[in-house]
Design an enzyme around this catalytic site. Structure first.
Site, short mmCIF file in Angstrom:
data_model
loop_
_atom_site.label_atom_id
_atom_site.label_comp_id
_atom_site.label_asym_id
_atom_site.label_seq_id
_atom_site.Cartn_x
_atom_site.Cartn_y
_atom_site.Cartn_z
N GLU A 1 0.68 -1.18 0.00
CA GLU A 1 0.09 0.19 -0.10
C GLU A 1 0.92 1.23 -0.02
O GLU A 1 0.48 2.34 -0.73
CB GLU A 1 -0.87 -0.12 1.24
CG GLU A 1 -2.11 -0.81 0.94
CD GLU A 1 -3.20 -0.69 2.15
OE1 GLU A 1 -3.01 0.02 3.11
OE2 GLU A 1 -4.36 -0.99 1.85
N HIS B 1 9.38 -25.91 0.85
CA HIS B 1 8.80 -27.19 0.16
C HIS B 1 7.50 -26.79 -0.65
O HIS B 1 6.62 -27.25 -0.88
CB HIS B 1 8.11 -28.18 1.16
CG HIS B 1 9.40 -28.59 2.23
ND1 HIS B 1 9.99 -29.83 1.86
CD2 HIS B 1 9.75 -28.04 3.42
CE1 HIS B 1 10.95 -30.03 2.83
NE2 HIS B 1 10.74 -28.99 3.69
N LYS C 1 -13.76 -0.16 -3.13
CA LYS C 1 -14.64 0.22 -1.97
C LYS C 1 -15.80 1.08 -2.63
O LYS C 1 -16.82 0.90 -2.55
CB LYS C 1 -13.84 1.44 -1.34
CG LYS C 1 -13.13 0.44 -0.33
CD LYS C 1 -12.54 1.48 0.88
CE LYS C 1 -11.37 0.95 1.67
NZ LYS C 1 -10.91 2.01 2.61
#
Ligand code: PA5
Length: 490
Positions: free
Chosen positions: A305, A349, A457
């Site tokens: 951000e 892994h 938003k």
């Protein structure tokens, strides 16, 4: 300060080769830009008006008033003594730092075992998603009369937190009755937002309800753990002053002008060079510790951000020295390294294959712990693992991972923590915050806004009919509908 070191050997060409590593001369060439970045940050940080206006007040959080901190610590103790469970509602910066703190500083399986919780409440995080499955199971299984609610939203408007809070509020009211608000604390903007409105309304009915905590002005969500996260630390019984002391000592270390002596500046400078000149656009954050995995998640928000930006920053300076940072709409730059959270050894892994042999476009940051809170030894005899300690094995695994990456010319660096104490964890947070701020200066972007988060938003608000959506936003949404051609759906 002691207890935390930044090792950047493997960022250099001497270790990973000239194509993929930084040369001493690259660092030298950055020196005037680094000096300028330092001077600018220093100027802003020294001036509280600019700090607050531009959202850099986080840098002052380590120096908070001790009495105010003590009051929060006491409040946390009071809540912890009365309740079996706490639901902490919040998302993004109102959640990730808290989760990171809980996982790092509390014993593992904190919620599961009362003995290790030492009579403190279980803490559940909600309001950080819109998945109905988790909240509904939680509310069906908790006793509302024994549950305290901390709702955190700086804006007081965030859909995820707001929706969860409305549900929790109802659940609590039904079981507890009129005085349910005494089981709620809201951490939100002192004036604005719908959460603040609820606080005011509820307090008119019952003055002891919906207690509120001071929220520092000019602290953006992702930089706010040492503000919005303090009550949570207090409920857990973490000594807040120790966390702040770590941050303060790191702040001092990270105020050195010479970037070659400043760990946060150096972290930023090396990543900047590798990003700009060696095409390393992925930032893998890989603590070798299960309990620091959520600190990596916190870092992901911080980096993404803060530095993932469409436009450069245009700085306007008024006659009184106050600054305004605007978007320079002249050109789209689309900058910012992409963070990826990982953890050693589990992700050796999984992601490690790609780190070693996939595209050479990444820099890996390891966080290494020297002394864990516990130790286990493999006691069984007759095996090469016999007698080995887990801490020895994980340390070796980290060294082995560095080696495997270096062998393939993959740049990486290591932040070593003597242990994961409140002091060192506070220092770690501040280190990454300052590094991010400095990298923002080098990139010339505003590291303290997040305009890109508004798109989704606004779309949701528009579709939900939230009052106050501007005509401009509505036009944009109507003018660019999502196209779902059935031809492309199988
Ligand atoms: O860093 C930020 O400012 C954001 O990510 C916010 O933390 C997040 O959107 C939550 O906002 P709020 O605390 O207003 O609910």
């Amino acid at each position: 300060m002691e207890g935390i070191k930044f090792d950047f050997n493997n960022m250099f060409s001497a270790n990973v080769g000239g194509v993929n590593g930084v040369e001493e001369k690259d660092l030298f060439e950055l020196s005037s830009a680094a000096q300028k970045a330092h001077e600018h940050l220093k100027k802003i940080l020294a001036d509280s008006k600019n700090r607050i206006k531009l959202n850099l007040e986080w840098a002052a959080l380590p120096y908070q008033d001790e009495k105010a901190v003590k009051r929060i610590q006491d409040l946390g103790k009071e809540i912890a003594a009365k309740y079996d469970s706490v639901i902490s509602l919040g998302i993004g910066g109102s959640y990730l730092g808290l989760k990171a703190a809980q996982d790092a500083l509390m014993p593992a399986y904190f919620n599961e075992f009362s003995k290790i919780r030492k009579n403190r409440p279980r803490i559940y995080f909600e309001g950080n998603n819109l998945d109905p499955d988790t909240l509904s199971v939680l509310l069906k299984n908790l006793n509302p009369k024994k549950t305290f609610i901390v709702v955190i939203s700086k804006s007081g408007e965030t859909t995820e937190t707001k929706a969860a809070f409305m549900v929790v509020q109802n659940w609590l009211k039904k079981a507890v009755g009129k005085k349910y608000g005494r089981q709620v604390i809201a951490i939100t903007d002192p004036e604005n937002g719908s959460l603040r409105k609820i606080v005011k309304l509820e307090q008119e009915k019952d003055i002891l309800s919906f207690r509120s905590l001071p929220l520092s002005k000019g602290v953006g969500g992702r930089f706010s753990e040492l503000n919005m996260g303090l009550l949570h630390l207090a409920i857990l019984g973490v000594n807040i002053q120790e966390v702040l002391a770590g941050a303060k000592d790191m702040a001092l270390k990270c105020s050195r002008a010479n970037y070659t002596e400043n760990p946060a500046y150096m972290y930023a400078a090396l990543h900047y060079i590798l990003y700009k000149h060696k095409n390393k656009s992925l930032a893998i954050m890989m603590p070798f510790s299960e309990t620091l995995k959520s600190t990596a998640d916190w870092y992901v928000q911080l980096l993404a951000e803060s530095l993932g930006k469409k436009y450069n920053r245009k700085v306007e300076i008024s006659a009184d020295g106050s600054e305004a940072w605007l978007q320079d709409r002249g050109a789209v730059v689309n900058v910012g390294r992409t963070p990826v959270p990982c953890r050693g050894t589990g992700d050796l892994h999984s992601v490690q294959q790609n780190n070693v042999e996939g595209e050479n476009n990444k820099v890996i940051t390891f966080i290494k712990v020297e002394k864990f809170k516990n130790e286990i030894k493999v006691l069984a005899k007759g095996d090469f693992l016999s007698g080995k300690s887990f801490s020895g094995l994980i340390t070796l695994a980290e060294e082995a991972t560095e080696w495997a990456l270096v062998r393939q010319g993959r740049p990486n660096c290591t932040v070593t923590l003597e242990c994961v104490s409140p002091y060192i964890w506070g220092a770690l947070l501040f280190f990454f915050e300052m590094a991010t701020a400095f990298e923002g200066e080098l990139l010339n972007v505003n590291a303290f806004d997040q305009p890109g988060v508004e798109g989704y938003k606004n779309y949701m608000y528009y579709k939900l009919g939230k009052p106050g959506i501007s005509r401009e936003i509505a036009n944009e949404i109507e003018g660019y509908p999502l196209i779902k051609n059935p031809k492309y759906i199988l």
